[in-house]
Design an enzyme around this catalytic site. Structure first.
Site, PDB file in Angstrom:
ATOM      1  N   GLU A   1       0.865  -1.184   0.000  1.00 13.48           N
ATOM      2  CA  GLU A   1       0.000   0.000   0.000  1.00 13.48           C
ATOM      3  C   GLU A   1       0.902   1.234   0.000  1.00 13.48           C
ATOM      4  O   GLU A   1       1.738   1.385   0.889  1.00 13.48           O
ATOM      5  CB  GLU A   1      -0.893  -0.025   1.241  1.00 13.48           C
ATOM      6  CG  GLU A   1      -1.591   1.285   1.545  1.00 13.48           C
ATOM      7  CD  GLU A   1      -2.521   1.692   0.435  1.00 13.48           C
ATOM      8  OE1 GLU A   1      -2.295   2.770  -0.125  1.00 13.48           O
ATOM      9  OE2 GLU A   1      -3.441   0.938   0.121  1.00 13.48           O
TER      10      GLU A   1
ATOM     11  N   CYS B   1      -2.943   8.563   4.088  1.00 15.62           N
ATOM     12  CA  CYS B   1      -2.795   8.240   2.672  1.00 15.62           C
ATOM     13  C   CYS B   1      -4.110   8.444   1.926  1.00 15.62           C
ATOM     14  O   CYS B   1      -4.122   8.627   0.715  1.00 15.62           O
ATOM     15  CB  CYS B   1      -2.294   6.812   2.499  1.00 15.62           C
ATOM     16  SG  CYS B   1      -3.307   5.564   3.311  1.00 15.62           S
TER      17      CYS B   1
END
Length: 965
Positions: A726, A760
């Protein structure tokens, strides 16, 4: 039937006889015919109400017609037949869009009065014939900035001044206000600050009310704010004596309203000051149910309408019996409710000065006339404003008039007989709710803490105090180490000189030794029953829940997370533990060893099963220090792998807490090892030939280097490493021309500046359609100016510093870039002490600019402009990343277009783009945001497993054994 009930029935029949000769104006004429039609067709009703909700944002006739047609297209054909279909199709022509607006304005004027002296005077003249007095409410009270709060105050001052000039016909002025509209930050976590901000604006209003002897009624709002509003009202009563009359609205659909009334009554007796109480049924039932369900909180309201009606009657009597200390205002359009009030008022011998009935403008005019004819003191609640500001109020009134449970509909449309209308409410027996049968692998999310409760706030405060007694924490390696360990100092980002703890770091050689221990421990852990591994995870979840306040407090100090963000991170970690345990059970199935048949033939059996891969290296970031580390680690452990945790340096104290919890519930020390170290340690683990899985969350640069290293096998490596990666995002929110700006701005601010932009999933780009761009930008800047930045240990601050000095300097560099590339339209103020970066909004950013393309971990927002929705959507996807995205629009085609073509891992429509929940919104992106595997979703555990198939020949010279069941 008792004598009292007989009297209530007699009063009700007399009122009905007077009120039943005519329908309310809303149910007559074309409006009445249209409403009658939509009452029988809920899909049509919902579509038309959505159109009304959107009207204030629509620009011209063609736009109105386009939206009307779009909403009609969602209605099944059987709900659009006959004359109404012809009428609506006619209105959907671009040249006749104006007719929809005219109709909506006329409809709105039934419930709202234009906020001009001319319109208000005309209304008072009409109501003088009833006769009825008024309480005036300036609607459109959603405020996002202190500028808007100032405007709300000025409206109320002007209304109060005008009402004072109507004393001859109206008596003393009567105004209804919402305390939340006097500040853009009305927050239970900042009760003292909220009170100060409200009082700064309320004081001039109270001074004016005191001069005129006016009544100010504080309207009750959503349940989460109830205690704060009530406490502030009682504070006003005690600390602002004088000639003004205080009153408060309380909602009968809340189980704790009787206790709240006792508090108001006790205050009135103690101060010797008569207080007004407007008793209402409650206007937010549907919303309260939805909000509670979304948060996994218990519903705050009574679930049975009859129970609300019964409580309303009990509280009506209670209030009337205490009319010496309280002034009851019985606010209802229910025939029986008003009959109960009138019967008891007459039994108690109460005159017009002791109580009153209240009703809403435009509602149940025949009952209003009947009450007036009976000599009941009557007051109408008159909302003022325009269609744009009062649209939410208008929708509530339309719903109230068309719902199947509406007493007005039952009385004037459905023709329910008078016995049913006047029947005493019969509440259903209270039953404990039963949990629905859960699907395999599903779990309930841990509810977030309700910070409106003082006891919850007190627990976090106590946890922070307790941690401070233990500082600095020490995590030292065993003294037998051959070489002295490098010691890392964990610091408070809000006060960098404060050392929170000392942690010894491991070396690459020690990491290599840890891999060896894990390799030796793997066979036993692999062969541990799945059920036992799942039990361990669930015990860890329970222990984490028991320590949730302490864990959240640790995050507040180490990661500078605001209270709500810290608690959400702990809750997410708990959810990961429980969800992955349930998912592993579902993957394992009921068959011994997890073997599942594919297809058997005579003489041949075929089966497959999952098996753990081996050793997993978990490299986790600091921004979700518990949730992400726990999620990746628990996925590895429950699937039978050994886990080596390598957390980011700014999150080592939280990692130590997680390690302690998992070992305490039974994970063997060799199976789970914590390896705090620098980048060299991470690289050594990634390249180690015995490592089977790498689970990483972090920057794109590091993620790509991990992928490259993992897929370049070492000479002695005999397997391909699985990488779950990720790598962040450059996330955009698209704002369409018809967007609800109240919702959009609140969502943008939460998404862009939540945890100071250090997510994020954070919004770093807003792409606004040109028609709404300027309005959005102005209100966005004004709203951002009301946010509070400071040390998160103080819950009054909802935004804090960045995590390190390096992160601060990098974000400050992007601010300079933004000033060169675009136009700075707003910048906030932050404390001097700590690693703070002033939140900044830039406009005129172009697609090629660095602010539009590079990931920025900080409170920096770029606003871009697009000519239309399609162009805005294209701009949103013009990025290297594809993690999260958002769209604010009310046009069904645009929602569908975004859903089908906005290619991001997590798309959010008409809501903020942060805050994904495990099992509900599986999280992960594509492109350069990740490998396309979503954490907290049904496919995640499979990345830590490999599947194997076994085919067995069972035939022996013509003999086939009986298959084993």
């Amino acid at each position: 039937m008792s004598a009292l009930e007989t009297e209530i029935q007699h009063t009700g029949r007399r009122l009905l006889a007077q009120a039943g000769h005519s329908r309310p104006a809303l149910y007559r004429g074309l409006t009445g015919a249209l409403l009658a039609r939509v009452m029988d067709a809920p899909p049509l009703r919902d579509s038309l109400f959505q159109l009304v909700d959107t009207l204030p944002q629509l620009r011209d006739n063609a736009d109105i017609a386009r939206h009307l047609q779009a909403y009609l297209d969602t209605v099944p054909d059987e709900n659009r037949r006959g004359w109404i279909s012809h009428l609506l199709n006619l209105a959907a022509r671009p040249s006749l869009g104006w007719s929809v607006w005219v109709f909506a304005r006329q409809l709105g004027k039934r419930f709202l009065c234009e906020e001009t002296e001319k319109d208000l005077s005309r209304l008072l003249a009409e109501l003088g014939k009833v006769p009825a007095r008024v309480t005036v409410d300036a609607v459109g009270e959603t405020v996002l900035s202190e500028t808007e709060a100032d405007a709300y105050l000025q409206r109320n001052l002007a209304l109060l001044d005008w009402l004072a000039r109507q004393r001859e016909s109206q008596g003393a002025p009567h105004l209804s206000i919402k305390l939340t509209a006097l500040t853009s930050r009305f927050d239970p976590l900042d009760a003292e600050g909220s009170r100060e901000r409200v009082l700064s604006r309320l004081t001039p209003l109270l001074e004016a009310a005191n001069r005129h002897g006016a009544t100010l009624t504080v309207d009750m709002e959503h349940y989460e704010l109830k205690d704060q509003i009530l406490a502030l009202f009682l504070y006003l009563v005690e600390h602002y004596p004088g000639n003004w009359q205080p009153a408060i609205a309380l909602q009968a659909y809340l189980p704790d309203t009787p206790a709240d009334l006792e508090r108001v009554h006790a205050t009135a007796l103690r101060l010797g000051r008569r207080l007004g109480v407007r008793l209402v049924k409650g206007a937010y039932w549907d919303q309260e149910q939805a909000w509670a369900a979304q948060r996994d909180w218990p519903a705050p309201t009574l679930q049975d309408k009859a129970a609300t009606d019964a409580q309303y009657e009990r509280l009506t009597v209670w209030l009337l019996e205490r009319s010496d200390a309280l002034h009851p205002a019985i606010a209802s359009h229910n025939l029986r409710s008003q009959a109960v009030a009138l019967t008891h008022a007459r039994r108690l011998g109460l005159g017009a000065q002791h109580w009153e009935a209240q009703m809403l403008l435009g509602m149940a005019e025949p009952l209003r006339a009947a009450l007036a004819a009976e000599g009941v003191p009557l007051r109408l609640y008159v909302p003022t404003g325009d269609l744009s500001t009062g649209i939410a109020y208008l929708i509530r009134r339309l719903l109230e008039n068309t719902a199947s449970s509406s007493i007005l509909r039952q009385t004037y449309v459905d023709g329910v007989d008078q016995d049913a209308l006047l029947a005493a409410p019969q509440p259903l027996p209270i039953e404990q709710p039963t949990a629905p049968n859960a699907a395999p692998g599903s779990v309930s999310n841990l509810p977030l803490l309700d910070f409106s409760r003082p006891d919850v706030q007190a627990r976090v405060t106590a946890a922070l105090a307790e941690i401070r007694t233990q500082l600095p924490l020490h995590y030292r390696q065993a003294p037998s180490m051959e070489t002295p360990a490098t010691c890392f100092s964990a610091r408070n980002p809000a006060a960098p000189d404060e050392v929170l703890g000392y942690i010894d770091l491991v070396t690459p050689a020690q990491a290599d030794a840890a891999v060896g221990k894990a390799k030796a421990a793997f066979p036993a852990w692999r062969d541990t029953a799945v059920a036992e591994r799942c039990r361990i995870l669930r015990r860890a979840a329970d222990l984490m829940v028991a320590e949730r306040h302490s864990l959240a407090a640790l995050e507040v100090l180490e990661e500078a997370k605001p209270w709500r963000d810290a608690d959400a991170d702990v809750a997410e970690a708990v959810d990961f533990l429980r969800y992955y345990a349930a998912q592993m059970e579902a993957l394992q199935g009921d068959a011994p060893g997890g073997w599942r048949t594919t297809k058997d033939f005579p003489g041949e059996s075929n089966a497959w099963a999952y098996a753990p891969r081996g050793i997993a290296v978990v490299i986790a970031p600091w921004n979700f220090p518990l949730a992400i580390l726990c999620g990746m680690t628990s996925a590895a452990l429950v699937s039978g792998n050994c886990a080596l945790m390598k957390p980011a340096l700014p999150a080592l104290l939280v990692a130590q807490a997680l390690h302690r919890i998992l070992l305490a519930v039974g994970v063997p020390p060799e199976v789970l090892q914590l390896l705090p170290g620098d980048a060299d340690v991470g690289q050594a683990l990634v390249r180690h030939p015995a490592v089977n899985i790498i689970a990483f969350t972090g920057s794109r640069q590091v993620g790509l280097s991990i992928l490259q290293a993992a897929h370049s096998p070492a000479p002695e490596q005999r397997h391909i490493k699985q990488v779950v990666c990720e790598m962040g995002g450059k996330n955009a929110i698209v704002v369409d021309a018809d967007a609800d700006l109240d919702d959009a701005i609140a969502g943008i601010l939460a998404s862009a500046f939540g945890y100071s932009g250090q997510k994020c999933s954070a919004c770093s780009r807003v792409i606004a359609v040109e028609a709404v761009h300027d309005r959005l930008l102005q209100r966005l800047a004004e709203a951002a100016d009301s946010l509070a930045w400071g040390p998160p240990e103080n819950p009054a601050n909802d935004h804090g510093p960045l995590i390190t000095t390096a992160a601060r300097d990098k974000a400050l560099g992007y601010i300079e870039i933004g000033r060169y590339e675009g136009r700075q339209v707003w910048q906030g103020k932050v404390p001097d002490l700590g690693w703070y970066v002033p939140p900044t909004i830039f406009a005129d950013i172009q697609p090629q600019h660095r602010l539009a393309r590079e990931e920025i971990f900080g409170p920096i927002l770029a606003v871009m402009k697009a000519p239309d929705f399609a162009a805005a959507l294209a701009l949103a996807q013009d990025a290297d990343y594809a993690l999260t995205g958002g769209v604010y629009t009310r046009l069904p085609q645009h929602l569908a277009l975004a859903r089908d073509h906005y290619a991001v891992g997590n798309l959010y429509l008409n809501r903020r783009i942060t805050g994904a929940r495990v099992g509900v919104q599986p999280f992960g992106g594509i492109a350069l945001s990740g490998t396309g595997i979503q954490a907290g979703g049904p496919d995640y555990l499979k990345q830590f497993l490999w599947s194997r198939c076994v085919s067995t020949n069972t035939m022996r010279h013509g003999f086939m054994p009986t298959p084993t069941p």
